[in-house]
Design an enzyme around this catalytic site. Structure first.
Site, short mmCIF file in Angstrom:
data_model
loop_
_atom_site.label_atom_id
_atom_site.label_comp_id
_atom_site.label_asym_id
_atom_site.label_seq_id
_atom_site.Cartn_x
_atom_site.Cartn_y
_atom_site.Cartn_z
N HIS A 121 52.56 -22.01 -7.72
CA HIS A 121 52.44 -20.89 -6.79
C HIS A 121 51.95 -19.68 -7.60
O HIS A 121 52.24 -19.57 -8.79
CB HIS A 121 53.84 -20.63 -6.22
CG HIS A 121 53.92 -19.63 -5.11
ND1 HIS A 121 53.92 -18.27 -5.34
CD2 HIS A 121 54.04 -19.79 -3.78
CE1 HIS A 121 54.03 -17.64 -4.18
NE2 HIS A 121 54.11 -18.54 -3.21
N ASP A 199 60.67 -23.52 -11.66
CA ASP A 199 60.57 -22.86 -10.36
C ASP A 199 61.11 -23.86 -9.32
O ASP A 199 60.47 -24.86 -9.01
CB ASP A 199 59.10 -22.51 -10.10
CG ASP A 199 58.86 -22.01 -8.68
OD1 ASP A 199 59.78 -22.06 -7.85
OD2 ASP A 199 57.72 -21.57 -8.40
N GLN A 202 60.97 -24.79 -4.08
CA GLN A 202 60.79 -25.87 -3.09
C GLN A 202 61.67 -27.08 -3.38
O GLN A 202 61.57 -28.08 -2.67
CB GLN A 202 59.31 -26.31 -3.03
CG GLN A 202 58.36 -25.21 -2.61
CD GLN A 202 58.55 -24.76 -1.16
OE1 GLN A 202 59.14 -25.45 -0.34
NE2 GLN A 202 58.04 -23.57 -0.85
N LYS A 225 64.54 -19.79 1.72
CA LYS A 225 63.94 -21.11 1.98
C LYS A 225 65.03 -22.18 2.13
O LYS A 225 64.74 -23.34 2.37
CB LYS A 225 62.99 -21.50 0.85
CG LYS A 225 61.74 -20.61 0.76
CD LYS A 225 60.86 -21.05 -0.37
CE LYS A 225 59.81 -20.03 -0.74
NZ LYS A 225 58.76 -19.86 0.26
N CYS A 364 49.26 -19.46 -1.21
CA CYS A 364 49.47 -18.80 -2.51
C CYS A 364 49.25 -19.76 -3.68
O CYS A 364 49.94 -19.68 -4.71
CB CYS A 364 50.86 -18.17 -2.62
SG CYS A 364 51.11 -16.82 -1.49
C1 LIG Z 1 56.96 -23.05 -5.44
C2 LIG Z 1 57.14 -21.60 -5.07
N1 LIG Z 1 57.33 -20.70 -6.03
C3 LIG Z 1 57.52 -19.40 -5.76
C4 LIG Z 1 57.54 -18.93 -4.47
C5 LIG Z 1 57.77 -17.48 -4.19
O1 LIG Z 1 58.96 -17.33 -3.47
P1 LIG Z 1 59.37 -15.94 -2.82
O2 LIG Z 1 58.20 -15.49 -2.01
O3 LIG Z 1 60.56 -16.26 -1.99
O4 LIG Z 1 59.67 -15.00 -3.93
C6 LIG Z 1 57.31 -19.82 -3.43
C7 LIG Z 1 57.23 -19.37 -2.04
O5 LIG Z 1 56.60 -19.98 -1.21
C8 LIG Z 1 57.13 -21.20 -3.73
O6 LIG Z 1 56.97 -22.09 -2.77
#
Ligand SMILES: Cc1ncc(COP(=O)(O)O)c(C=O)c1O
Length: 406
Positions: A121, A199, A202, A225, A364
Site C-alpha cells: 500500500h 503491515d 489486511q 478495518k 492506493c
Molecule cells: C495493506 C494496507 N496498509 C496500510 C493501509 C492504510 O491504512 P489506514 O488508511 O487505515 O491508515 C491500508 C488501508 O487500506 C492497507 O490495506
C-alpha cells in the site's frame, strides 16, 4: 455454532437499502461495518464516561483511564504481545508506519537499504521513501510474477549487511495475496540485523495474530478495518526496541519532566502517545476485539475463505473476466476487470445502482496497477457478515455490467 443471521443481526447498517435495493456491502478491505456492541460502547463512553485520561484525579478520568488500559490489555492478548506497554494506540496503519520510519532515522545512513515489496500500500512505500530522502538510504523492491506472487529469489539476493529495514504486508489490500512473511522474517533474521516491520492492516481482521511467534519487531494495523471505529489503530513494537528508539511526536502525555533546560521522556507506552488520545475509539477497539473473540477466529477464517472460493468460482464461470492473483494464496479479496471494459469505475457505478458496494481504482497501490498495465480493478472484499447470497447478487451485477458496457 456459526450462525450468520445472528451475526448479521448485530450490524444494524446491513438492514438499510441503497438505491432502492438491500445493501450488499463488499468494501470491507477499505473499512468494515461496526457491530452494535461496538457502537454501544462508543455511545456509553460519551454519555457516561467522557473525560481526559491519565492526568485526572477525579472519578470519571480514572474510570476512562481504566477502560482504555483494559482495552490495551485486550489488544495485547489479541496479538499475543509479551507486555501491554508494547501496544501503542495510533490512529491507524498509516500513522504507525510513519512513526516507525521517523524514529528509525538515526539508525540509517547513506547506502543502507530498506526492502519492501511490489505489493505494498502507498502507506508502506512513501514513509520509507521519505526516510531515504532524509538519510541517503535506498529502497529495494521485491518484484512479483504475473500471478502477483513475490519473487523470493530476488529477496534472497537483496538481503545483505546493508539491509537495515524489511517492511512488508502480511496480506495485500489490492489483491488479497497472503505473503510468505514467515519465510521473509526467518531469512531476514538469519542474514541481517535489520528491523522487521509487518503491515497487518489486511491480516488482523482475518487471521489469528501472534507477534511473538511471528518474531517481527513491529506490527501495525487499523481498528476500522476490524469492526472498530475510524481513527483507531495499533502499533506493536518489541519492548527493547521501543525503549531504545527516540519518541515521534512531542507534547503532553509523553514526558516524564519538562523544563526549558530539557525534557525527559515517559516510559512505554506513553512515550509514543503524545497528546490526548482517541479515548472512546480506543475503548471501542477493545469491544471490537471482544466481538471477534466471541465469533471465534476459526469461524471468521473458515467463513471468509469459503466466501472467497465461492466468489472466485462463480466469477470465473463468466466469460471475459480477469482475476488478478487468481492462482495465488489469498484471503478476503477478489480483484478483477472485465475484458473490453477499460474502466473499473463504470462497473462499480452499475453495481452501486444495485445496492452493491465495491471499491474501484488503484486501491492506493499504483505500482501494482502499473505492473499489470491497468488503471485499476474492481475489488470485492469480505467480512464475517457477508453471505453466499450476496455473492450471487454480485455475480448477477457483474453480468449486468458486462451486458451494459459491451
Ligand atoms: C495493506 C494496507 N496498509 C496500510 C493501509 C492504510 O491504512 P489506514 O488508511 O487505515 O491508515 C491500508 C488501508 O487500506 C492497507 O490495506
Amino acid at each position: 455454532m456459526f450462525d450468520i443471521q445472528e451475526i448479521r443481526s448485530q450490524f444494524s447498517i446491513l438492514d438499510r437499502d441503497v438505491n432502492g435495493k438491500p445493501l450488499v456491502y463488499l468494501d470491507n478491505a477499505a473499512t468494515s461495518q461496526k457491530p452494535n456492541s461496538v457502537l454501544d460502547v462508543c455511545h456509553a463512553y460519551y454519555t457516561e464516561l467522557n473525560a481526559n485520561v491519565h492526568r485526572g484525579i477525579h472519578t470519571l478520568s480514572q474510570l476512562a483511564t481504566e477502560e482504555m488500559e483494559l482495552s490495551r490489555r485486550k489488544i495485547q492478548k489479541f496479538i499475543n504481545a509479551e507486555h501491554d506497554f508494547e501496544v501503542i494506540f495510533t490512529k491507524g496503519t498509516t500513522e504507525g508506519l510513519n512513526l516507525i520510519a521517523y524514529i528509525l532515522t538515526q539508525k540509517l545512513q547513506k547506502d543502507d537499504e530498506i526492502i519492501i515489496s511490489y505489493l505494498e500500500h502507498h502507506s508502506n512505500i512513501v514513509p520509507w521513501q521519505m526516510l531515504c530522502e532524509r538519510t541517503g538510504a535506498k529502497l529495494r523492491v521485491i518484484p512479483i510474477d504475473e500471478n502477483g506472487i513475490l519473487q523470493m529469489d530476488h529477496f534472497d539476493r537483496f538481503l545483505s549487511e546493508k539491509t537495515k529495514v524489511v517492511s512488508v504486508n502480511q496480506v495485500s489490500n489490492a489483491l488479497g495475496i497472503v505473503n510468505p512473511i514467515e519465510e521473509i522474517i526467518a531469512k531476514t533474521r538469519k542474514n541481517t540485523d535489520a528491523y522487521i516491520v509487518i503491515d497487518g492492516a489486511q491480516s488482523a481482521p482475518h487471521f489469528n495474530i501472534d507477534v511473538q511467534k511471528m518474531n517481527c519487531d513491529f506490527f501495525v494495523f487499523s481498528g476500522h478495518k476490524m469492526y472498530a471505529p475510524m481513527g483507531t489503530g495499533i502499533l506493536y513494537g518489541k519492548r527493547e526496541i521501543l525503549e531504545a528508539l527516540p519518541p515521534f511526536h512531542g507534547g503532553g502525555e509523553m514526558i516524564a519532566t519538562c523544563s526549558f533546560e530539557g525534557t525527559t521522556y515517559a516510559g512505554l507506552p506513553f512515550k509514543y502517545e503524545a497528546g490526548t488520545p482517541n479515548v472512546g475509539g480506543n475503548i471501542a477497539l477493545g469491544a471490537a476485539v471482544d466481538f471477534m473473540n466471541r465469533v471465534g477466529h476459526a469461524h471468521i477464517q473458515n467463513h471468509e475463505n469459503a466466501l472467497l472460493e465461492y466468489a472466485q468460482r462463480q466469477l470465473l464461470e463468466l466469460e471475459g473476466i480477469k482475476i488478478y492473483g487468481e492462482k495465488a494464496k489469498r484471503t478476503g479479496v477478489v480483484s478483477f476487470n472485465l475484458e473490453g471494459v477499460g474502466i473499473a469505475s463504470d462497473v462499480g457505478m452499475i453495481l452501486d445502482k444495485m445496492g452493491i458496494a465495491v471499491r474501484t481504482g488503484h486501491h492506493c497501490t499504483q505500482p501494482i496497477m502499473n505492473f499489470f498495465n491497468i488503471a485499476g480493478t474492481v475489488r470485492a472484499s469480505f467480512a464475517v457478515y457477508n453471505t453466499f447470497e450476496e455473492i450471487d447478487i454480485l455475480v448477477e451485477g457483474v453480468k449486468k455490467a458486462q451486458r451494459m458496457l459491451s
